[in-house]
Scaffold this motif. Structure first.
Motif, PDB file in Angstrom:
ATOM      1  N   ASP A  91       0.849  -1.185   0.000  1.00 34.18           N
ATOM      2  CA  ASP A  91       0.000   0.000   0.000  1.00 34.18           C
ATOM      3  C   ASP A  91       0.886   1.236   0.000  1.00 34.18           C
ATOM      4  O   ASP A  91       2.082   1.181   0.336  1.00 34.18           O
ATOM      5  CB  ASP A  91      -0.917  -0.005   1.215  1.00 34.18           C
ATOM      6  N   LEU A  92       0.297   2.390  -0.359  1.00 33.57           N
ATOM      7  CA  LEU A  92       1.138   3.549  -0.645  1.00 33.57           C
ATOM      8  C   LEU A  92       0.504   4.858  -0.181  1.00 33.57           C
ATOM      9  O   LEU A  92      -0.662   5.122  -0.472  1.00 33.57           O
ATOM     10  CB  LEU A  92       1.382   3.626  -2.162  1.00 33.57           C
ATOM     11  N   PHE A  93       1.290   5.660   0.519  1.00 31.47           N
ATOM     12  CA  PHE A  93       0.982   7.070   0.767  1.00 31.47           C
ATOM     13  C   PHE A  93       1.888   7.856  -0.161  1.00 31.47           C
ATOM     14  O   PHE A  93       3.115   7.825  -0.010  1.00 31.47           O
ATOM     15  CB  PHE A  93       1.248   7.442   2.232  1.00 31.47           C
ATOM     16  N   LEU A  94       1.300   8.558  -1.112  1.00 29.09           N
ATOM     17  CA  LEU A  94       2.047   9.218  -2.182  1.00 29.09           C
ATOM     18  C   LEU A  94       1.964  10.725  -2.010  1.00 29.09           C
ATOM     19  O   LEU A  94       0.899  11.315  -2.137  1.00 29.09           O
ATOM     20  CB  LEU A  94       1.463   8.797  -3.533  1.00 29.09           C
ATOM     21  N   GLU A  95       3.113  11.347  -1.704  1.00 25.98           N
ATOM     22  CA  GLU A  95       3.107  12.785  -1.491  1.00 25.98           C
ATOM     23  C   GLU A  95       2.721  13.532  -2.762  1.00 25.98           C
ATOM     24  O   GLU A  95       2.925  13.069  -3.876  1.00 25.98           O
ATOM     25  CB  GLU A  95       4.483  13.266  -1.003  1.00 25.98           C
ATOM     26  N   LYS A  96       2.183  14.746  -2.543  1.00 25.24           N
ATOM     27  CA  LYS A  96       1.828  15.588  -3.674  1.00 25.24           C
ATOM     28  C   LYS A  96       3.092  16.192  -4.292  1.00 25.24           C
ATOM     29  O   LYS A  96       4.101  16.358  -3.589  1.00 25.24           O
ATOM     30  CB  LYS A  96       0.853  16.686  -3.255  1.00 25.24           C
ATOM     31  N   PRO A  97       3.041  16.590  -5.566  1.00 27.56           N
ATOM     32  CA  PRO A  97       2.023  16.150  -6.517  1.00 27.56           C
ATOM     33  C   PRO A  97       2.245  14.678  -6.833  1.00 27.56           C
ATOM     34  O   PRO A  97       3.384  14.240  -7.007  1.00 27.56           O
ATOM     35  CB  PRO A  97       2.284  17.027  -7.738  1.00 27.56           C
ATOM     36  N   ALA A  98       1.172  13.942  -6.880  1.00 27.62           N
ATOM     37  CA  ALA A  98       1.305  12.500  -7.059  1.00 27.62           C
ATOM     38  C   ALA A  98       2.059  12.181  -8.347  1.00 27.62           C
ATOM     39  O   ALA A  98       2.915  11.294  -8.372  1.00 27.62           O
ATOM     40  CB  ALA A  98      -0.079  11.858  -7.077  1.00 27.62           C
ATOM     41  N   VAL A  99       1.716  12.899  -9.409  1.00 27.74           N
ATOM     42  CA  VAL A  99       2.316  12.648 -10.727  1.00 27.74           C
ATOM     43  C   VAL A  99       2.472  13.979 -11.456  1.00 27.74           C
ATOM     44  O   VAL A  99       1.925  14.998 -11.034  1.00 27.74           O
ATOM     45  CB  VAL A  99       1.444  11.688 -11.562  1.00 27.74           C
ATOM     46  N   GLU A 100       3.183  13.938 -12.563  1.00 22.96           N
ATOM     47  CA  GLU A 100       3.350  15.146 -13.373  1.00 22.96           C
ATOM     48  C   GLU A 100       2.217  15.327 -14.378  1.00 22.96           C
ATOM     49  O   GLU A 100       1.845  16.457 -14.695  1.00 22.96           O
ATOM     50  CB  GLU A 100       4.693  15.080 -14.111  1.00 22.96           C
ATOM     51  N   ARG A 101       1.679  14.224 -14.893  1.00 18.50           N
ATOM     52  CA  ARG A 101       0.660  14.287 -15.941  1.00 18.50           C
ATOM     53  C   ARG A 101      -0.477  13.318 -15.642  1.00 18.50           C
ATOM     54  O   ARG A 101      -0.296  12.294 -14.971  1.00 18.50           O
ATOM     55  CB  ARG A 101       1.271  13.919 -17.303  1.00 18.50           C
ATOM     56  N   ALA A 102      -1.651  13.619 -16.204  1.00 17.52           N
ATOM     57  CA  ALA A 102      -2.822  12.786 -15.954  1.00 17.52           C
ATOM     58  C   ALA A 102      -2.639  11.366 -16.455  1.00 17.52           C
ATOM     59  O   ALA A 102      -3.147  10.421 -15.835  1.00 17.52           O
ATOM     60  CB  ALA A 102      -4.054  13.427 -16.598  1.00 17.52           C
TER      61      ALA A 102
END
Length: 346
Positions: A91-102
């Motif tokens: 499982d994952l807690f993903l800091e912002k921004p999660a990704v660069e692109r949609a």
């Protein structure tokens, strides 16, 4: 600390990773935490600040020794590392921004669903007590029909090497404003500038139209006057503010100053076709102050509750990664084409 608390791997021990370490210690979870950073200097600095921290010998060893991962590495590494974590069945807690692109968010959504993993995006302001108090007032109808939501996340600070104003700053309010409004952003008109001449947008202004007709504005950048010392970045001056207006109330929240000012009232018809404001004096809304450690601790506590119950977080990959990314993708297109553009459907 619960006896069945999950074993956690903090992947990324830089400045905000160390905020996570302080929050984990405050939650009593230090014995359950391993750290790893591919940059030995960052790992050493974290170990010096938190002598209790045990360091994994490598990413593979860290993943083998944990149940869940907190990912707080530089933005361009998120998509690949998040995919590695999910493929490892964690499982994952993903800091912002999660990704660069949609498109990266969509890929992670598919992968998390395939592997049956819980993912929460670290959207800081959603867990701030003042934002939550404002949202509760909006939800109970205290503002009437909303017509304006604005956010300013700007100041005088270092320009990050891994991202510009959209991913570092604007992303906060590309999520927070729709979350407050209860309506998605439908259209964006954006202007981006590169005042430092480094090939990144270090100044961004986004005009928004929400699906319910409300208007919005986001100002972001690292080259503007600040007002208050930044709680995370030493030596920086910042503004972290939102304003909301509706048919029955107006509000301003200053997260850096920890103030929440509300005026209730309406414009009433007057002679000659005029409308005049009839608003009560400003009131201070009681909502606790919270620094970065307290806010991150609240985020992590919510994540752990979701893991224990095996339920999806409020800020899951769709809400916390895909929807903000679609707004920022639209902002890039708008700036390039010089026109307002529609935000793609999720």
């Amino acid at each position: 600390m619960p006896a069945d608390a999950p074993r956690l791997l903090l992947l990324g021990c830089g400045a905000f990773g160390r905020v996570h370490l302080a929050a984990l210690a405050a939650l009593g979870l230090a014995p359950r935490v391993l750290g790893f950073d591919p940059d030995p200097a960052a790992a050493t600095a974290a170990r010096a600040a938190f002598p209790w921290l045990r360091l994994a010998a490598g990413l593979e060893a860290g993943l083998a020794a944990c149940d869940a991962v907190i990912l707080a590495t530089p933005v361009p590494t998120h998509a690949a590392l998040a995919a590695t974590v999910l493929r490892a069945g964690r499982d994952l807690f993903l800091e912002k921004p999660a990704v660069e692109r949609a498109e990266e968010a969509r890929a992670l959504l598919r992968l998390a669903a395939e592997r049956g993993r819980i993912v929460q995006v670290g959207l800081y302001f959603r867990s701030h007590p003042k934002a939550r108090a404002l949202r509760a007032l909006i939800a109970e109808g205290a503002f009437g029909r909303l017509h304006w939501l604005a956010g300013r996340f700007s100041g005088l600070k270092r320009a990050r090497g891994d991202s510009g104003a959209l991913l570092n700053d604007a992303v906060h309010f590309a999520d927070l404003l729709p979350w407050l409004a209860g309506a998605p952003v439908a259209r964006v008109f954006a202007q981006l500038a590169d005042p430092l001449g480094r090939g990144r947008e270090d100044l961004a202004v986004l005009q928004l139209r929400f699906a319910d007709g409300a208007l919005g504005l986001i100002e972001a950048g690292c080259v503007l006057p600040g007002r208050w010392p930044d709680a995370v970045v030493p030596g920086a001056e910042t503004r972290k503010e939102i304003a909301v207006a509706g048919s029955a109330a107006l509000a301003e929240v200053d997260f850096a100053a920890e103030t929440f000012r509300l005026r209730r009232g309406r414009h009433r018809p007057a002679a000659g076709g005029a409308f005049v404001p009839e608003h009560a004096p400003a009131e201070t809304v009681a909502a606790p102050a919270a620094g970065p450690v307290q806010v991150v601790a609240a985020e992590l506590a919510a994540f752990l509750d979701c893991l224990a119950a095996r339920r999806a977080p409020e800020a899951d990959l769709r809400a916390g990664a895909l929807l903000p990314a679609l707004v920022l993708d639209a902002a890039r297109r708008s700036a390039q084409e010089g026109r307002a553009v529609a935000v793609e459907e999720a």
